[in-house]
Design an enzyme around this catalytic site. Structure first.
Site, PDB file in Angstrom:
ATOM      1  N   GLU A 168       0.745  -1.102  -0.042  1.00  0.00           N
ATOM      2  CA  GLU A 168      -0.066  -0.049   0.031  1.00  0.00           C
ATOM      3  C   GLU A 168       0.746   1.272  -0.049  1.00  0.00           C
ATOM      4  O   GLU A 168       0.772   2.086   0.874  1.00  0.00           O
ATOM      5  CB  GLU A 168      -0.914  -0.006   1.198  1.00  0.00           C
ATOM      6  CG  GLU A 168      -1.893  -1.289   1.342  1.00  0.00           C
ATOM      7  CD  GLU A 168      -2.947  -1.053   2.296  1.00  0.00           C
ATOM      8  OE1 GLU A 168      -2.793  -0.454   3.263  1.00  0.00           O
ATOM      9  OE2 GLU A 168      -3.773  -1.832   2.351  1.00  0.00           O
ATOM     10  N   HIS A 251     -10.183  -6.170  -2.405  1.00  0.00           N
ATOM     11  CA  HIS A 251     -11.389  -5.670  -1.485  1.00  0.00           C
ATOM     12  C   HIS A 251     -12.444  -4.961  -2.119  1.00  0.00           C
ATOM     13  O   HIS A 251     -12.237  -3.898  -2.634  1.00  0.00           O
ATOM     14  CB  HIS A 251     -10.738  -4.701  -0.257  1.00  0.00           C
ATOM     15  CG  HIS A 251      -9.870  -5.421   0.420  1.00  0.00           C
ATOM     16  ND1 HIS A 251     -10.102  -6.716   1.380  1.00  0.00           N
ATOM     17  CD2 HIS A 251      -8.315  -5.297   0.887  1.00  0.00           C
ATOM     18  CE1 HIS A 251      -8.986  -6.928   1.865  1.00  0.00           C
ATOM     19  NE2 HIS A 251      -8.042  -6.133   1.601  1.00  0.00           N
TER      20      HIS A 251
HETATM   21  C1  XIL Z   1      -6.161  -6.161   8.676  1.00  0.00           C
HETATM   22  C2  XIL Z   1      -6.759  -7.472   9.522  1.00  0.00           C
HETATM   23  O1  XIL Z   1      -7.455  -8.264   8.710  1.00  0.00           O
HETATM   24  C3  XIL Z   1      -7.050  -6.829  10.798  1.00  0.00           C
HETATM   25  O2  XIL Z   1      -7.323  -8.055  11.626  1.00  0.00           O
HETATM   26  C4  XIL Z   1      -6.309  -5.908  11.310  1.00  0.00           C
HETATM   27  O3  XIL Z   1      -6.797  -5.344  12.641  1.00  0.00           O
HETATM   28  C5  XIL Z   1      -6.048  -4.570  10.387  1.00  0.00           C
HETATM   29  O4  XIL Z   1      -5.278  -5.348   9.190  1.00  0.00           O
HETATM   30  N1  XIL Z   1      -5.120  -4.277   3.905  1.00  0.00           N
HETATM   31  C6  XIL Z   1      -3.887  -5.490   4.268  1.00  0.00           C
HETATM   32  C7  XIL Z   1      -4.133  -6.451   5.412  1.00  0.00           C
HETATM   33  O5  XIL Z   1      -2.767  -5.446   3.793  1.00  0.00           O
HETATM   34  O6  XIL Z   1      -3.091  -6.299   6.388  1.00  0.00           O
HETATM   35  C8  XIL Z   1      -5.398  -5.752   6.472  1.00  0.00           C
HETATM   36  O7  XIL Z   1      -5.521  -6.781   7.620  1.00  0.00           O
HETATM   37  C9  XIL Z   1      -6.404  -5.478   5.520  1.00  0.00           C
HETATM   38  C10 XIL Z   1      -6.298  -4.359   4.582  1.00  0.00           C
END
Ligand code: XIL
Length: 381
Positions: A168, A251
């Site tokens: 990211e 997502h």
């Molecule tokens: C999220 C986890 O699912 C949660 O449990 C945590 O509290 C926060 O992170 N993008 C990513 C992931 O690359 O690491 C994230 O995961 C979701 C968004």
């Protein structure tokens, strides 16, 4: 394996057939997923199907564990490999949770995606406060980061299939750029990303090294972020930076149309010489409450499986797409209701809050069944 069991277990078998036979049966059961499982269907064309794991559940929740072992052929640590977990106090490493997951994966013939080495989130408090109060200088920050990357990748050397090396870094604006305000970029400059890829390669030359981000396969509607990441990653590759793959998190949200350029974007990464992975697939929608997660819009009951299916089909169409990982084993344990709270969203995974398979699960199962007869076979899984 059988010979070892026979030799080691022979005497015991005569004296006490129960426990040994039960253990052998248990292993046979867990190491061979059902033929129509997502993982087994994907394996017919060399595609790994995965999920993100909260390792606490592996000892406390038999249904969760059975779904994970029975349906999936790759696993990602949802949090257990992030920096704040593996180095809670400066210089003190704790890989216990991640090690448990790696052991689970080996027992179930699953490959592991490591997640993630360089990200602005979930970094230790001692690190960010040290940078803020000036007790950690920029040159020291670089040294600390190099040690973190080298220590973690070395710890898991030979056990990680794909590493999400950097996560990211691009803005959601048009045009999209590397975010100048990102913690790492602001402190160490853009070049730090390439350095971390080099350090990771040096520590484990066989792991596939990925750049991972969201909205990089056209989900933003403008394709701005996909264009930026494609150009940047291609440039790094040309300079010899060891970057093997692009991970599109995936997502999605039913309030937006499905990104119709997804296949074309994945193909463009492939054409630039990258492996591709869908790394964090979920499809969220508005829900009534976090406990039940009933969609508030009846159309979501169709849109949710539809978008999941289209995303899988984008991956299936592209030979370089070697894994499709869902982010959360079920809606109860998904990160979505805790993160998208206003208005509340959820219903984002393949299994509901009672851990029962949803229409999205059946749809993916059907897609993979059909794909076994025609989708291009991938090789590196
Ligand atoms: C999220 C986890 O699912 C949660 O449990 C945590 O509290 C926060 O992170 N993008 C990513 C992931 O690359 O690491 C994230 O995961 C979701 C968004």
């Amino acid at each position: 394996m059988l010979a070892v069991l026979t030799t080691a277990g022979a005497a015991t078998l005569v004296a006490a057939p129960g426990p040994v036979a039960a253990e052998t049966a248990r292993q046979a059961q867990t190491t061979r997923p059902p033929k129509d499982s997502l993982g087994a269907l994907g394996s017919r064309i060399g595609l790994r199907i995965g999920n993100a794991v909260n390792d606490d559940k592996l000892t406390t929740d038999a249904t969760y564990t059975a779904i994970l072992a029975g349906q999936f052929t790759t696993v990602t640590a949802e949090n257990a490999m992030k920096w704040e977990v593996v180095e809670p106090s400066r210089g003190v490493n704790d890989f216990a949770a991640a090690d448990r997951l790696v052991t689970f994966a080996a027992a179930h013939r699953q490959l592991v995606r490591g997640h993630t080495l360089l990200w602005h989130n979930q970094i230790p408090g001692w690190l960010t406060s040290g940078v803020t109060d000036g007790s950690i200088s920029r040159s020291e920050l670089r040294t600390i980061l190099k040690r973190h990357v080298t220590t973690e990748v070395t710890h898991f050397k030979g056990k990680i299939w794909q590493w999400d090396v950097a996560n990211e870094f691009f803005t959601d604006s048009t045009p999209s750029t590397i975010n100048p305000n990102d913690f790492w970029v602001a402190n160490l400059g853009e070049g730090i990303i390439a350095d971390v890829f080099r350090w990771a390669r040096a520590a484990d030359p066989r792991a596939l090294l990925f750049y991972n981000d969201y909205n990089i396969a056209g989900e933003d509607g403008t394709n701005a972020k996909a264009d930026a990441v494609h150009a940047w990653a291609k440039g790094l590759k040309r300079q010899g930076v060891p970057i093997d793959g692009i991970g599109d998190q995936g997502h999605l949200d039913t309030q937006y149309p499905f990104p119709t350029t997804m296949t074309a974007n994945l193909r463009r990464y492939e054409a630039a010489g990258f492996k591709v992975a869908i790394t964090e697939a979920d499809v969220r929608t508005f829900v009534d409450n976090a406990t039940d997660q009933n969609p508030t819009d009846a159309l979501a009951l169709m849109a949710q499986p539809y978008e999941f299916s289209q995303m899988l089909k984008a991956c299936l169409a592209v030979r370089a797409c070697i894994s499709f990982t869902v982010w959360g084993v079920n809606d109860r344990d998904s990160w979505i209701p805790g993160f998208f709270t206003d208005p509340l969203q959820g219903y984002a995974t393949l299994h509901d809050v009672h851990l029962q398979p949803k229409p999205a699960f059946t749809t993916l199962q059907q897609d993979l069944t059909l794909a076994a007869g025609g989708a291009p076979r991938r090789t590196s899984a």
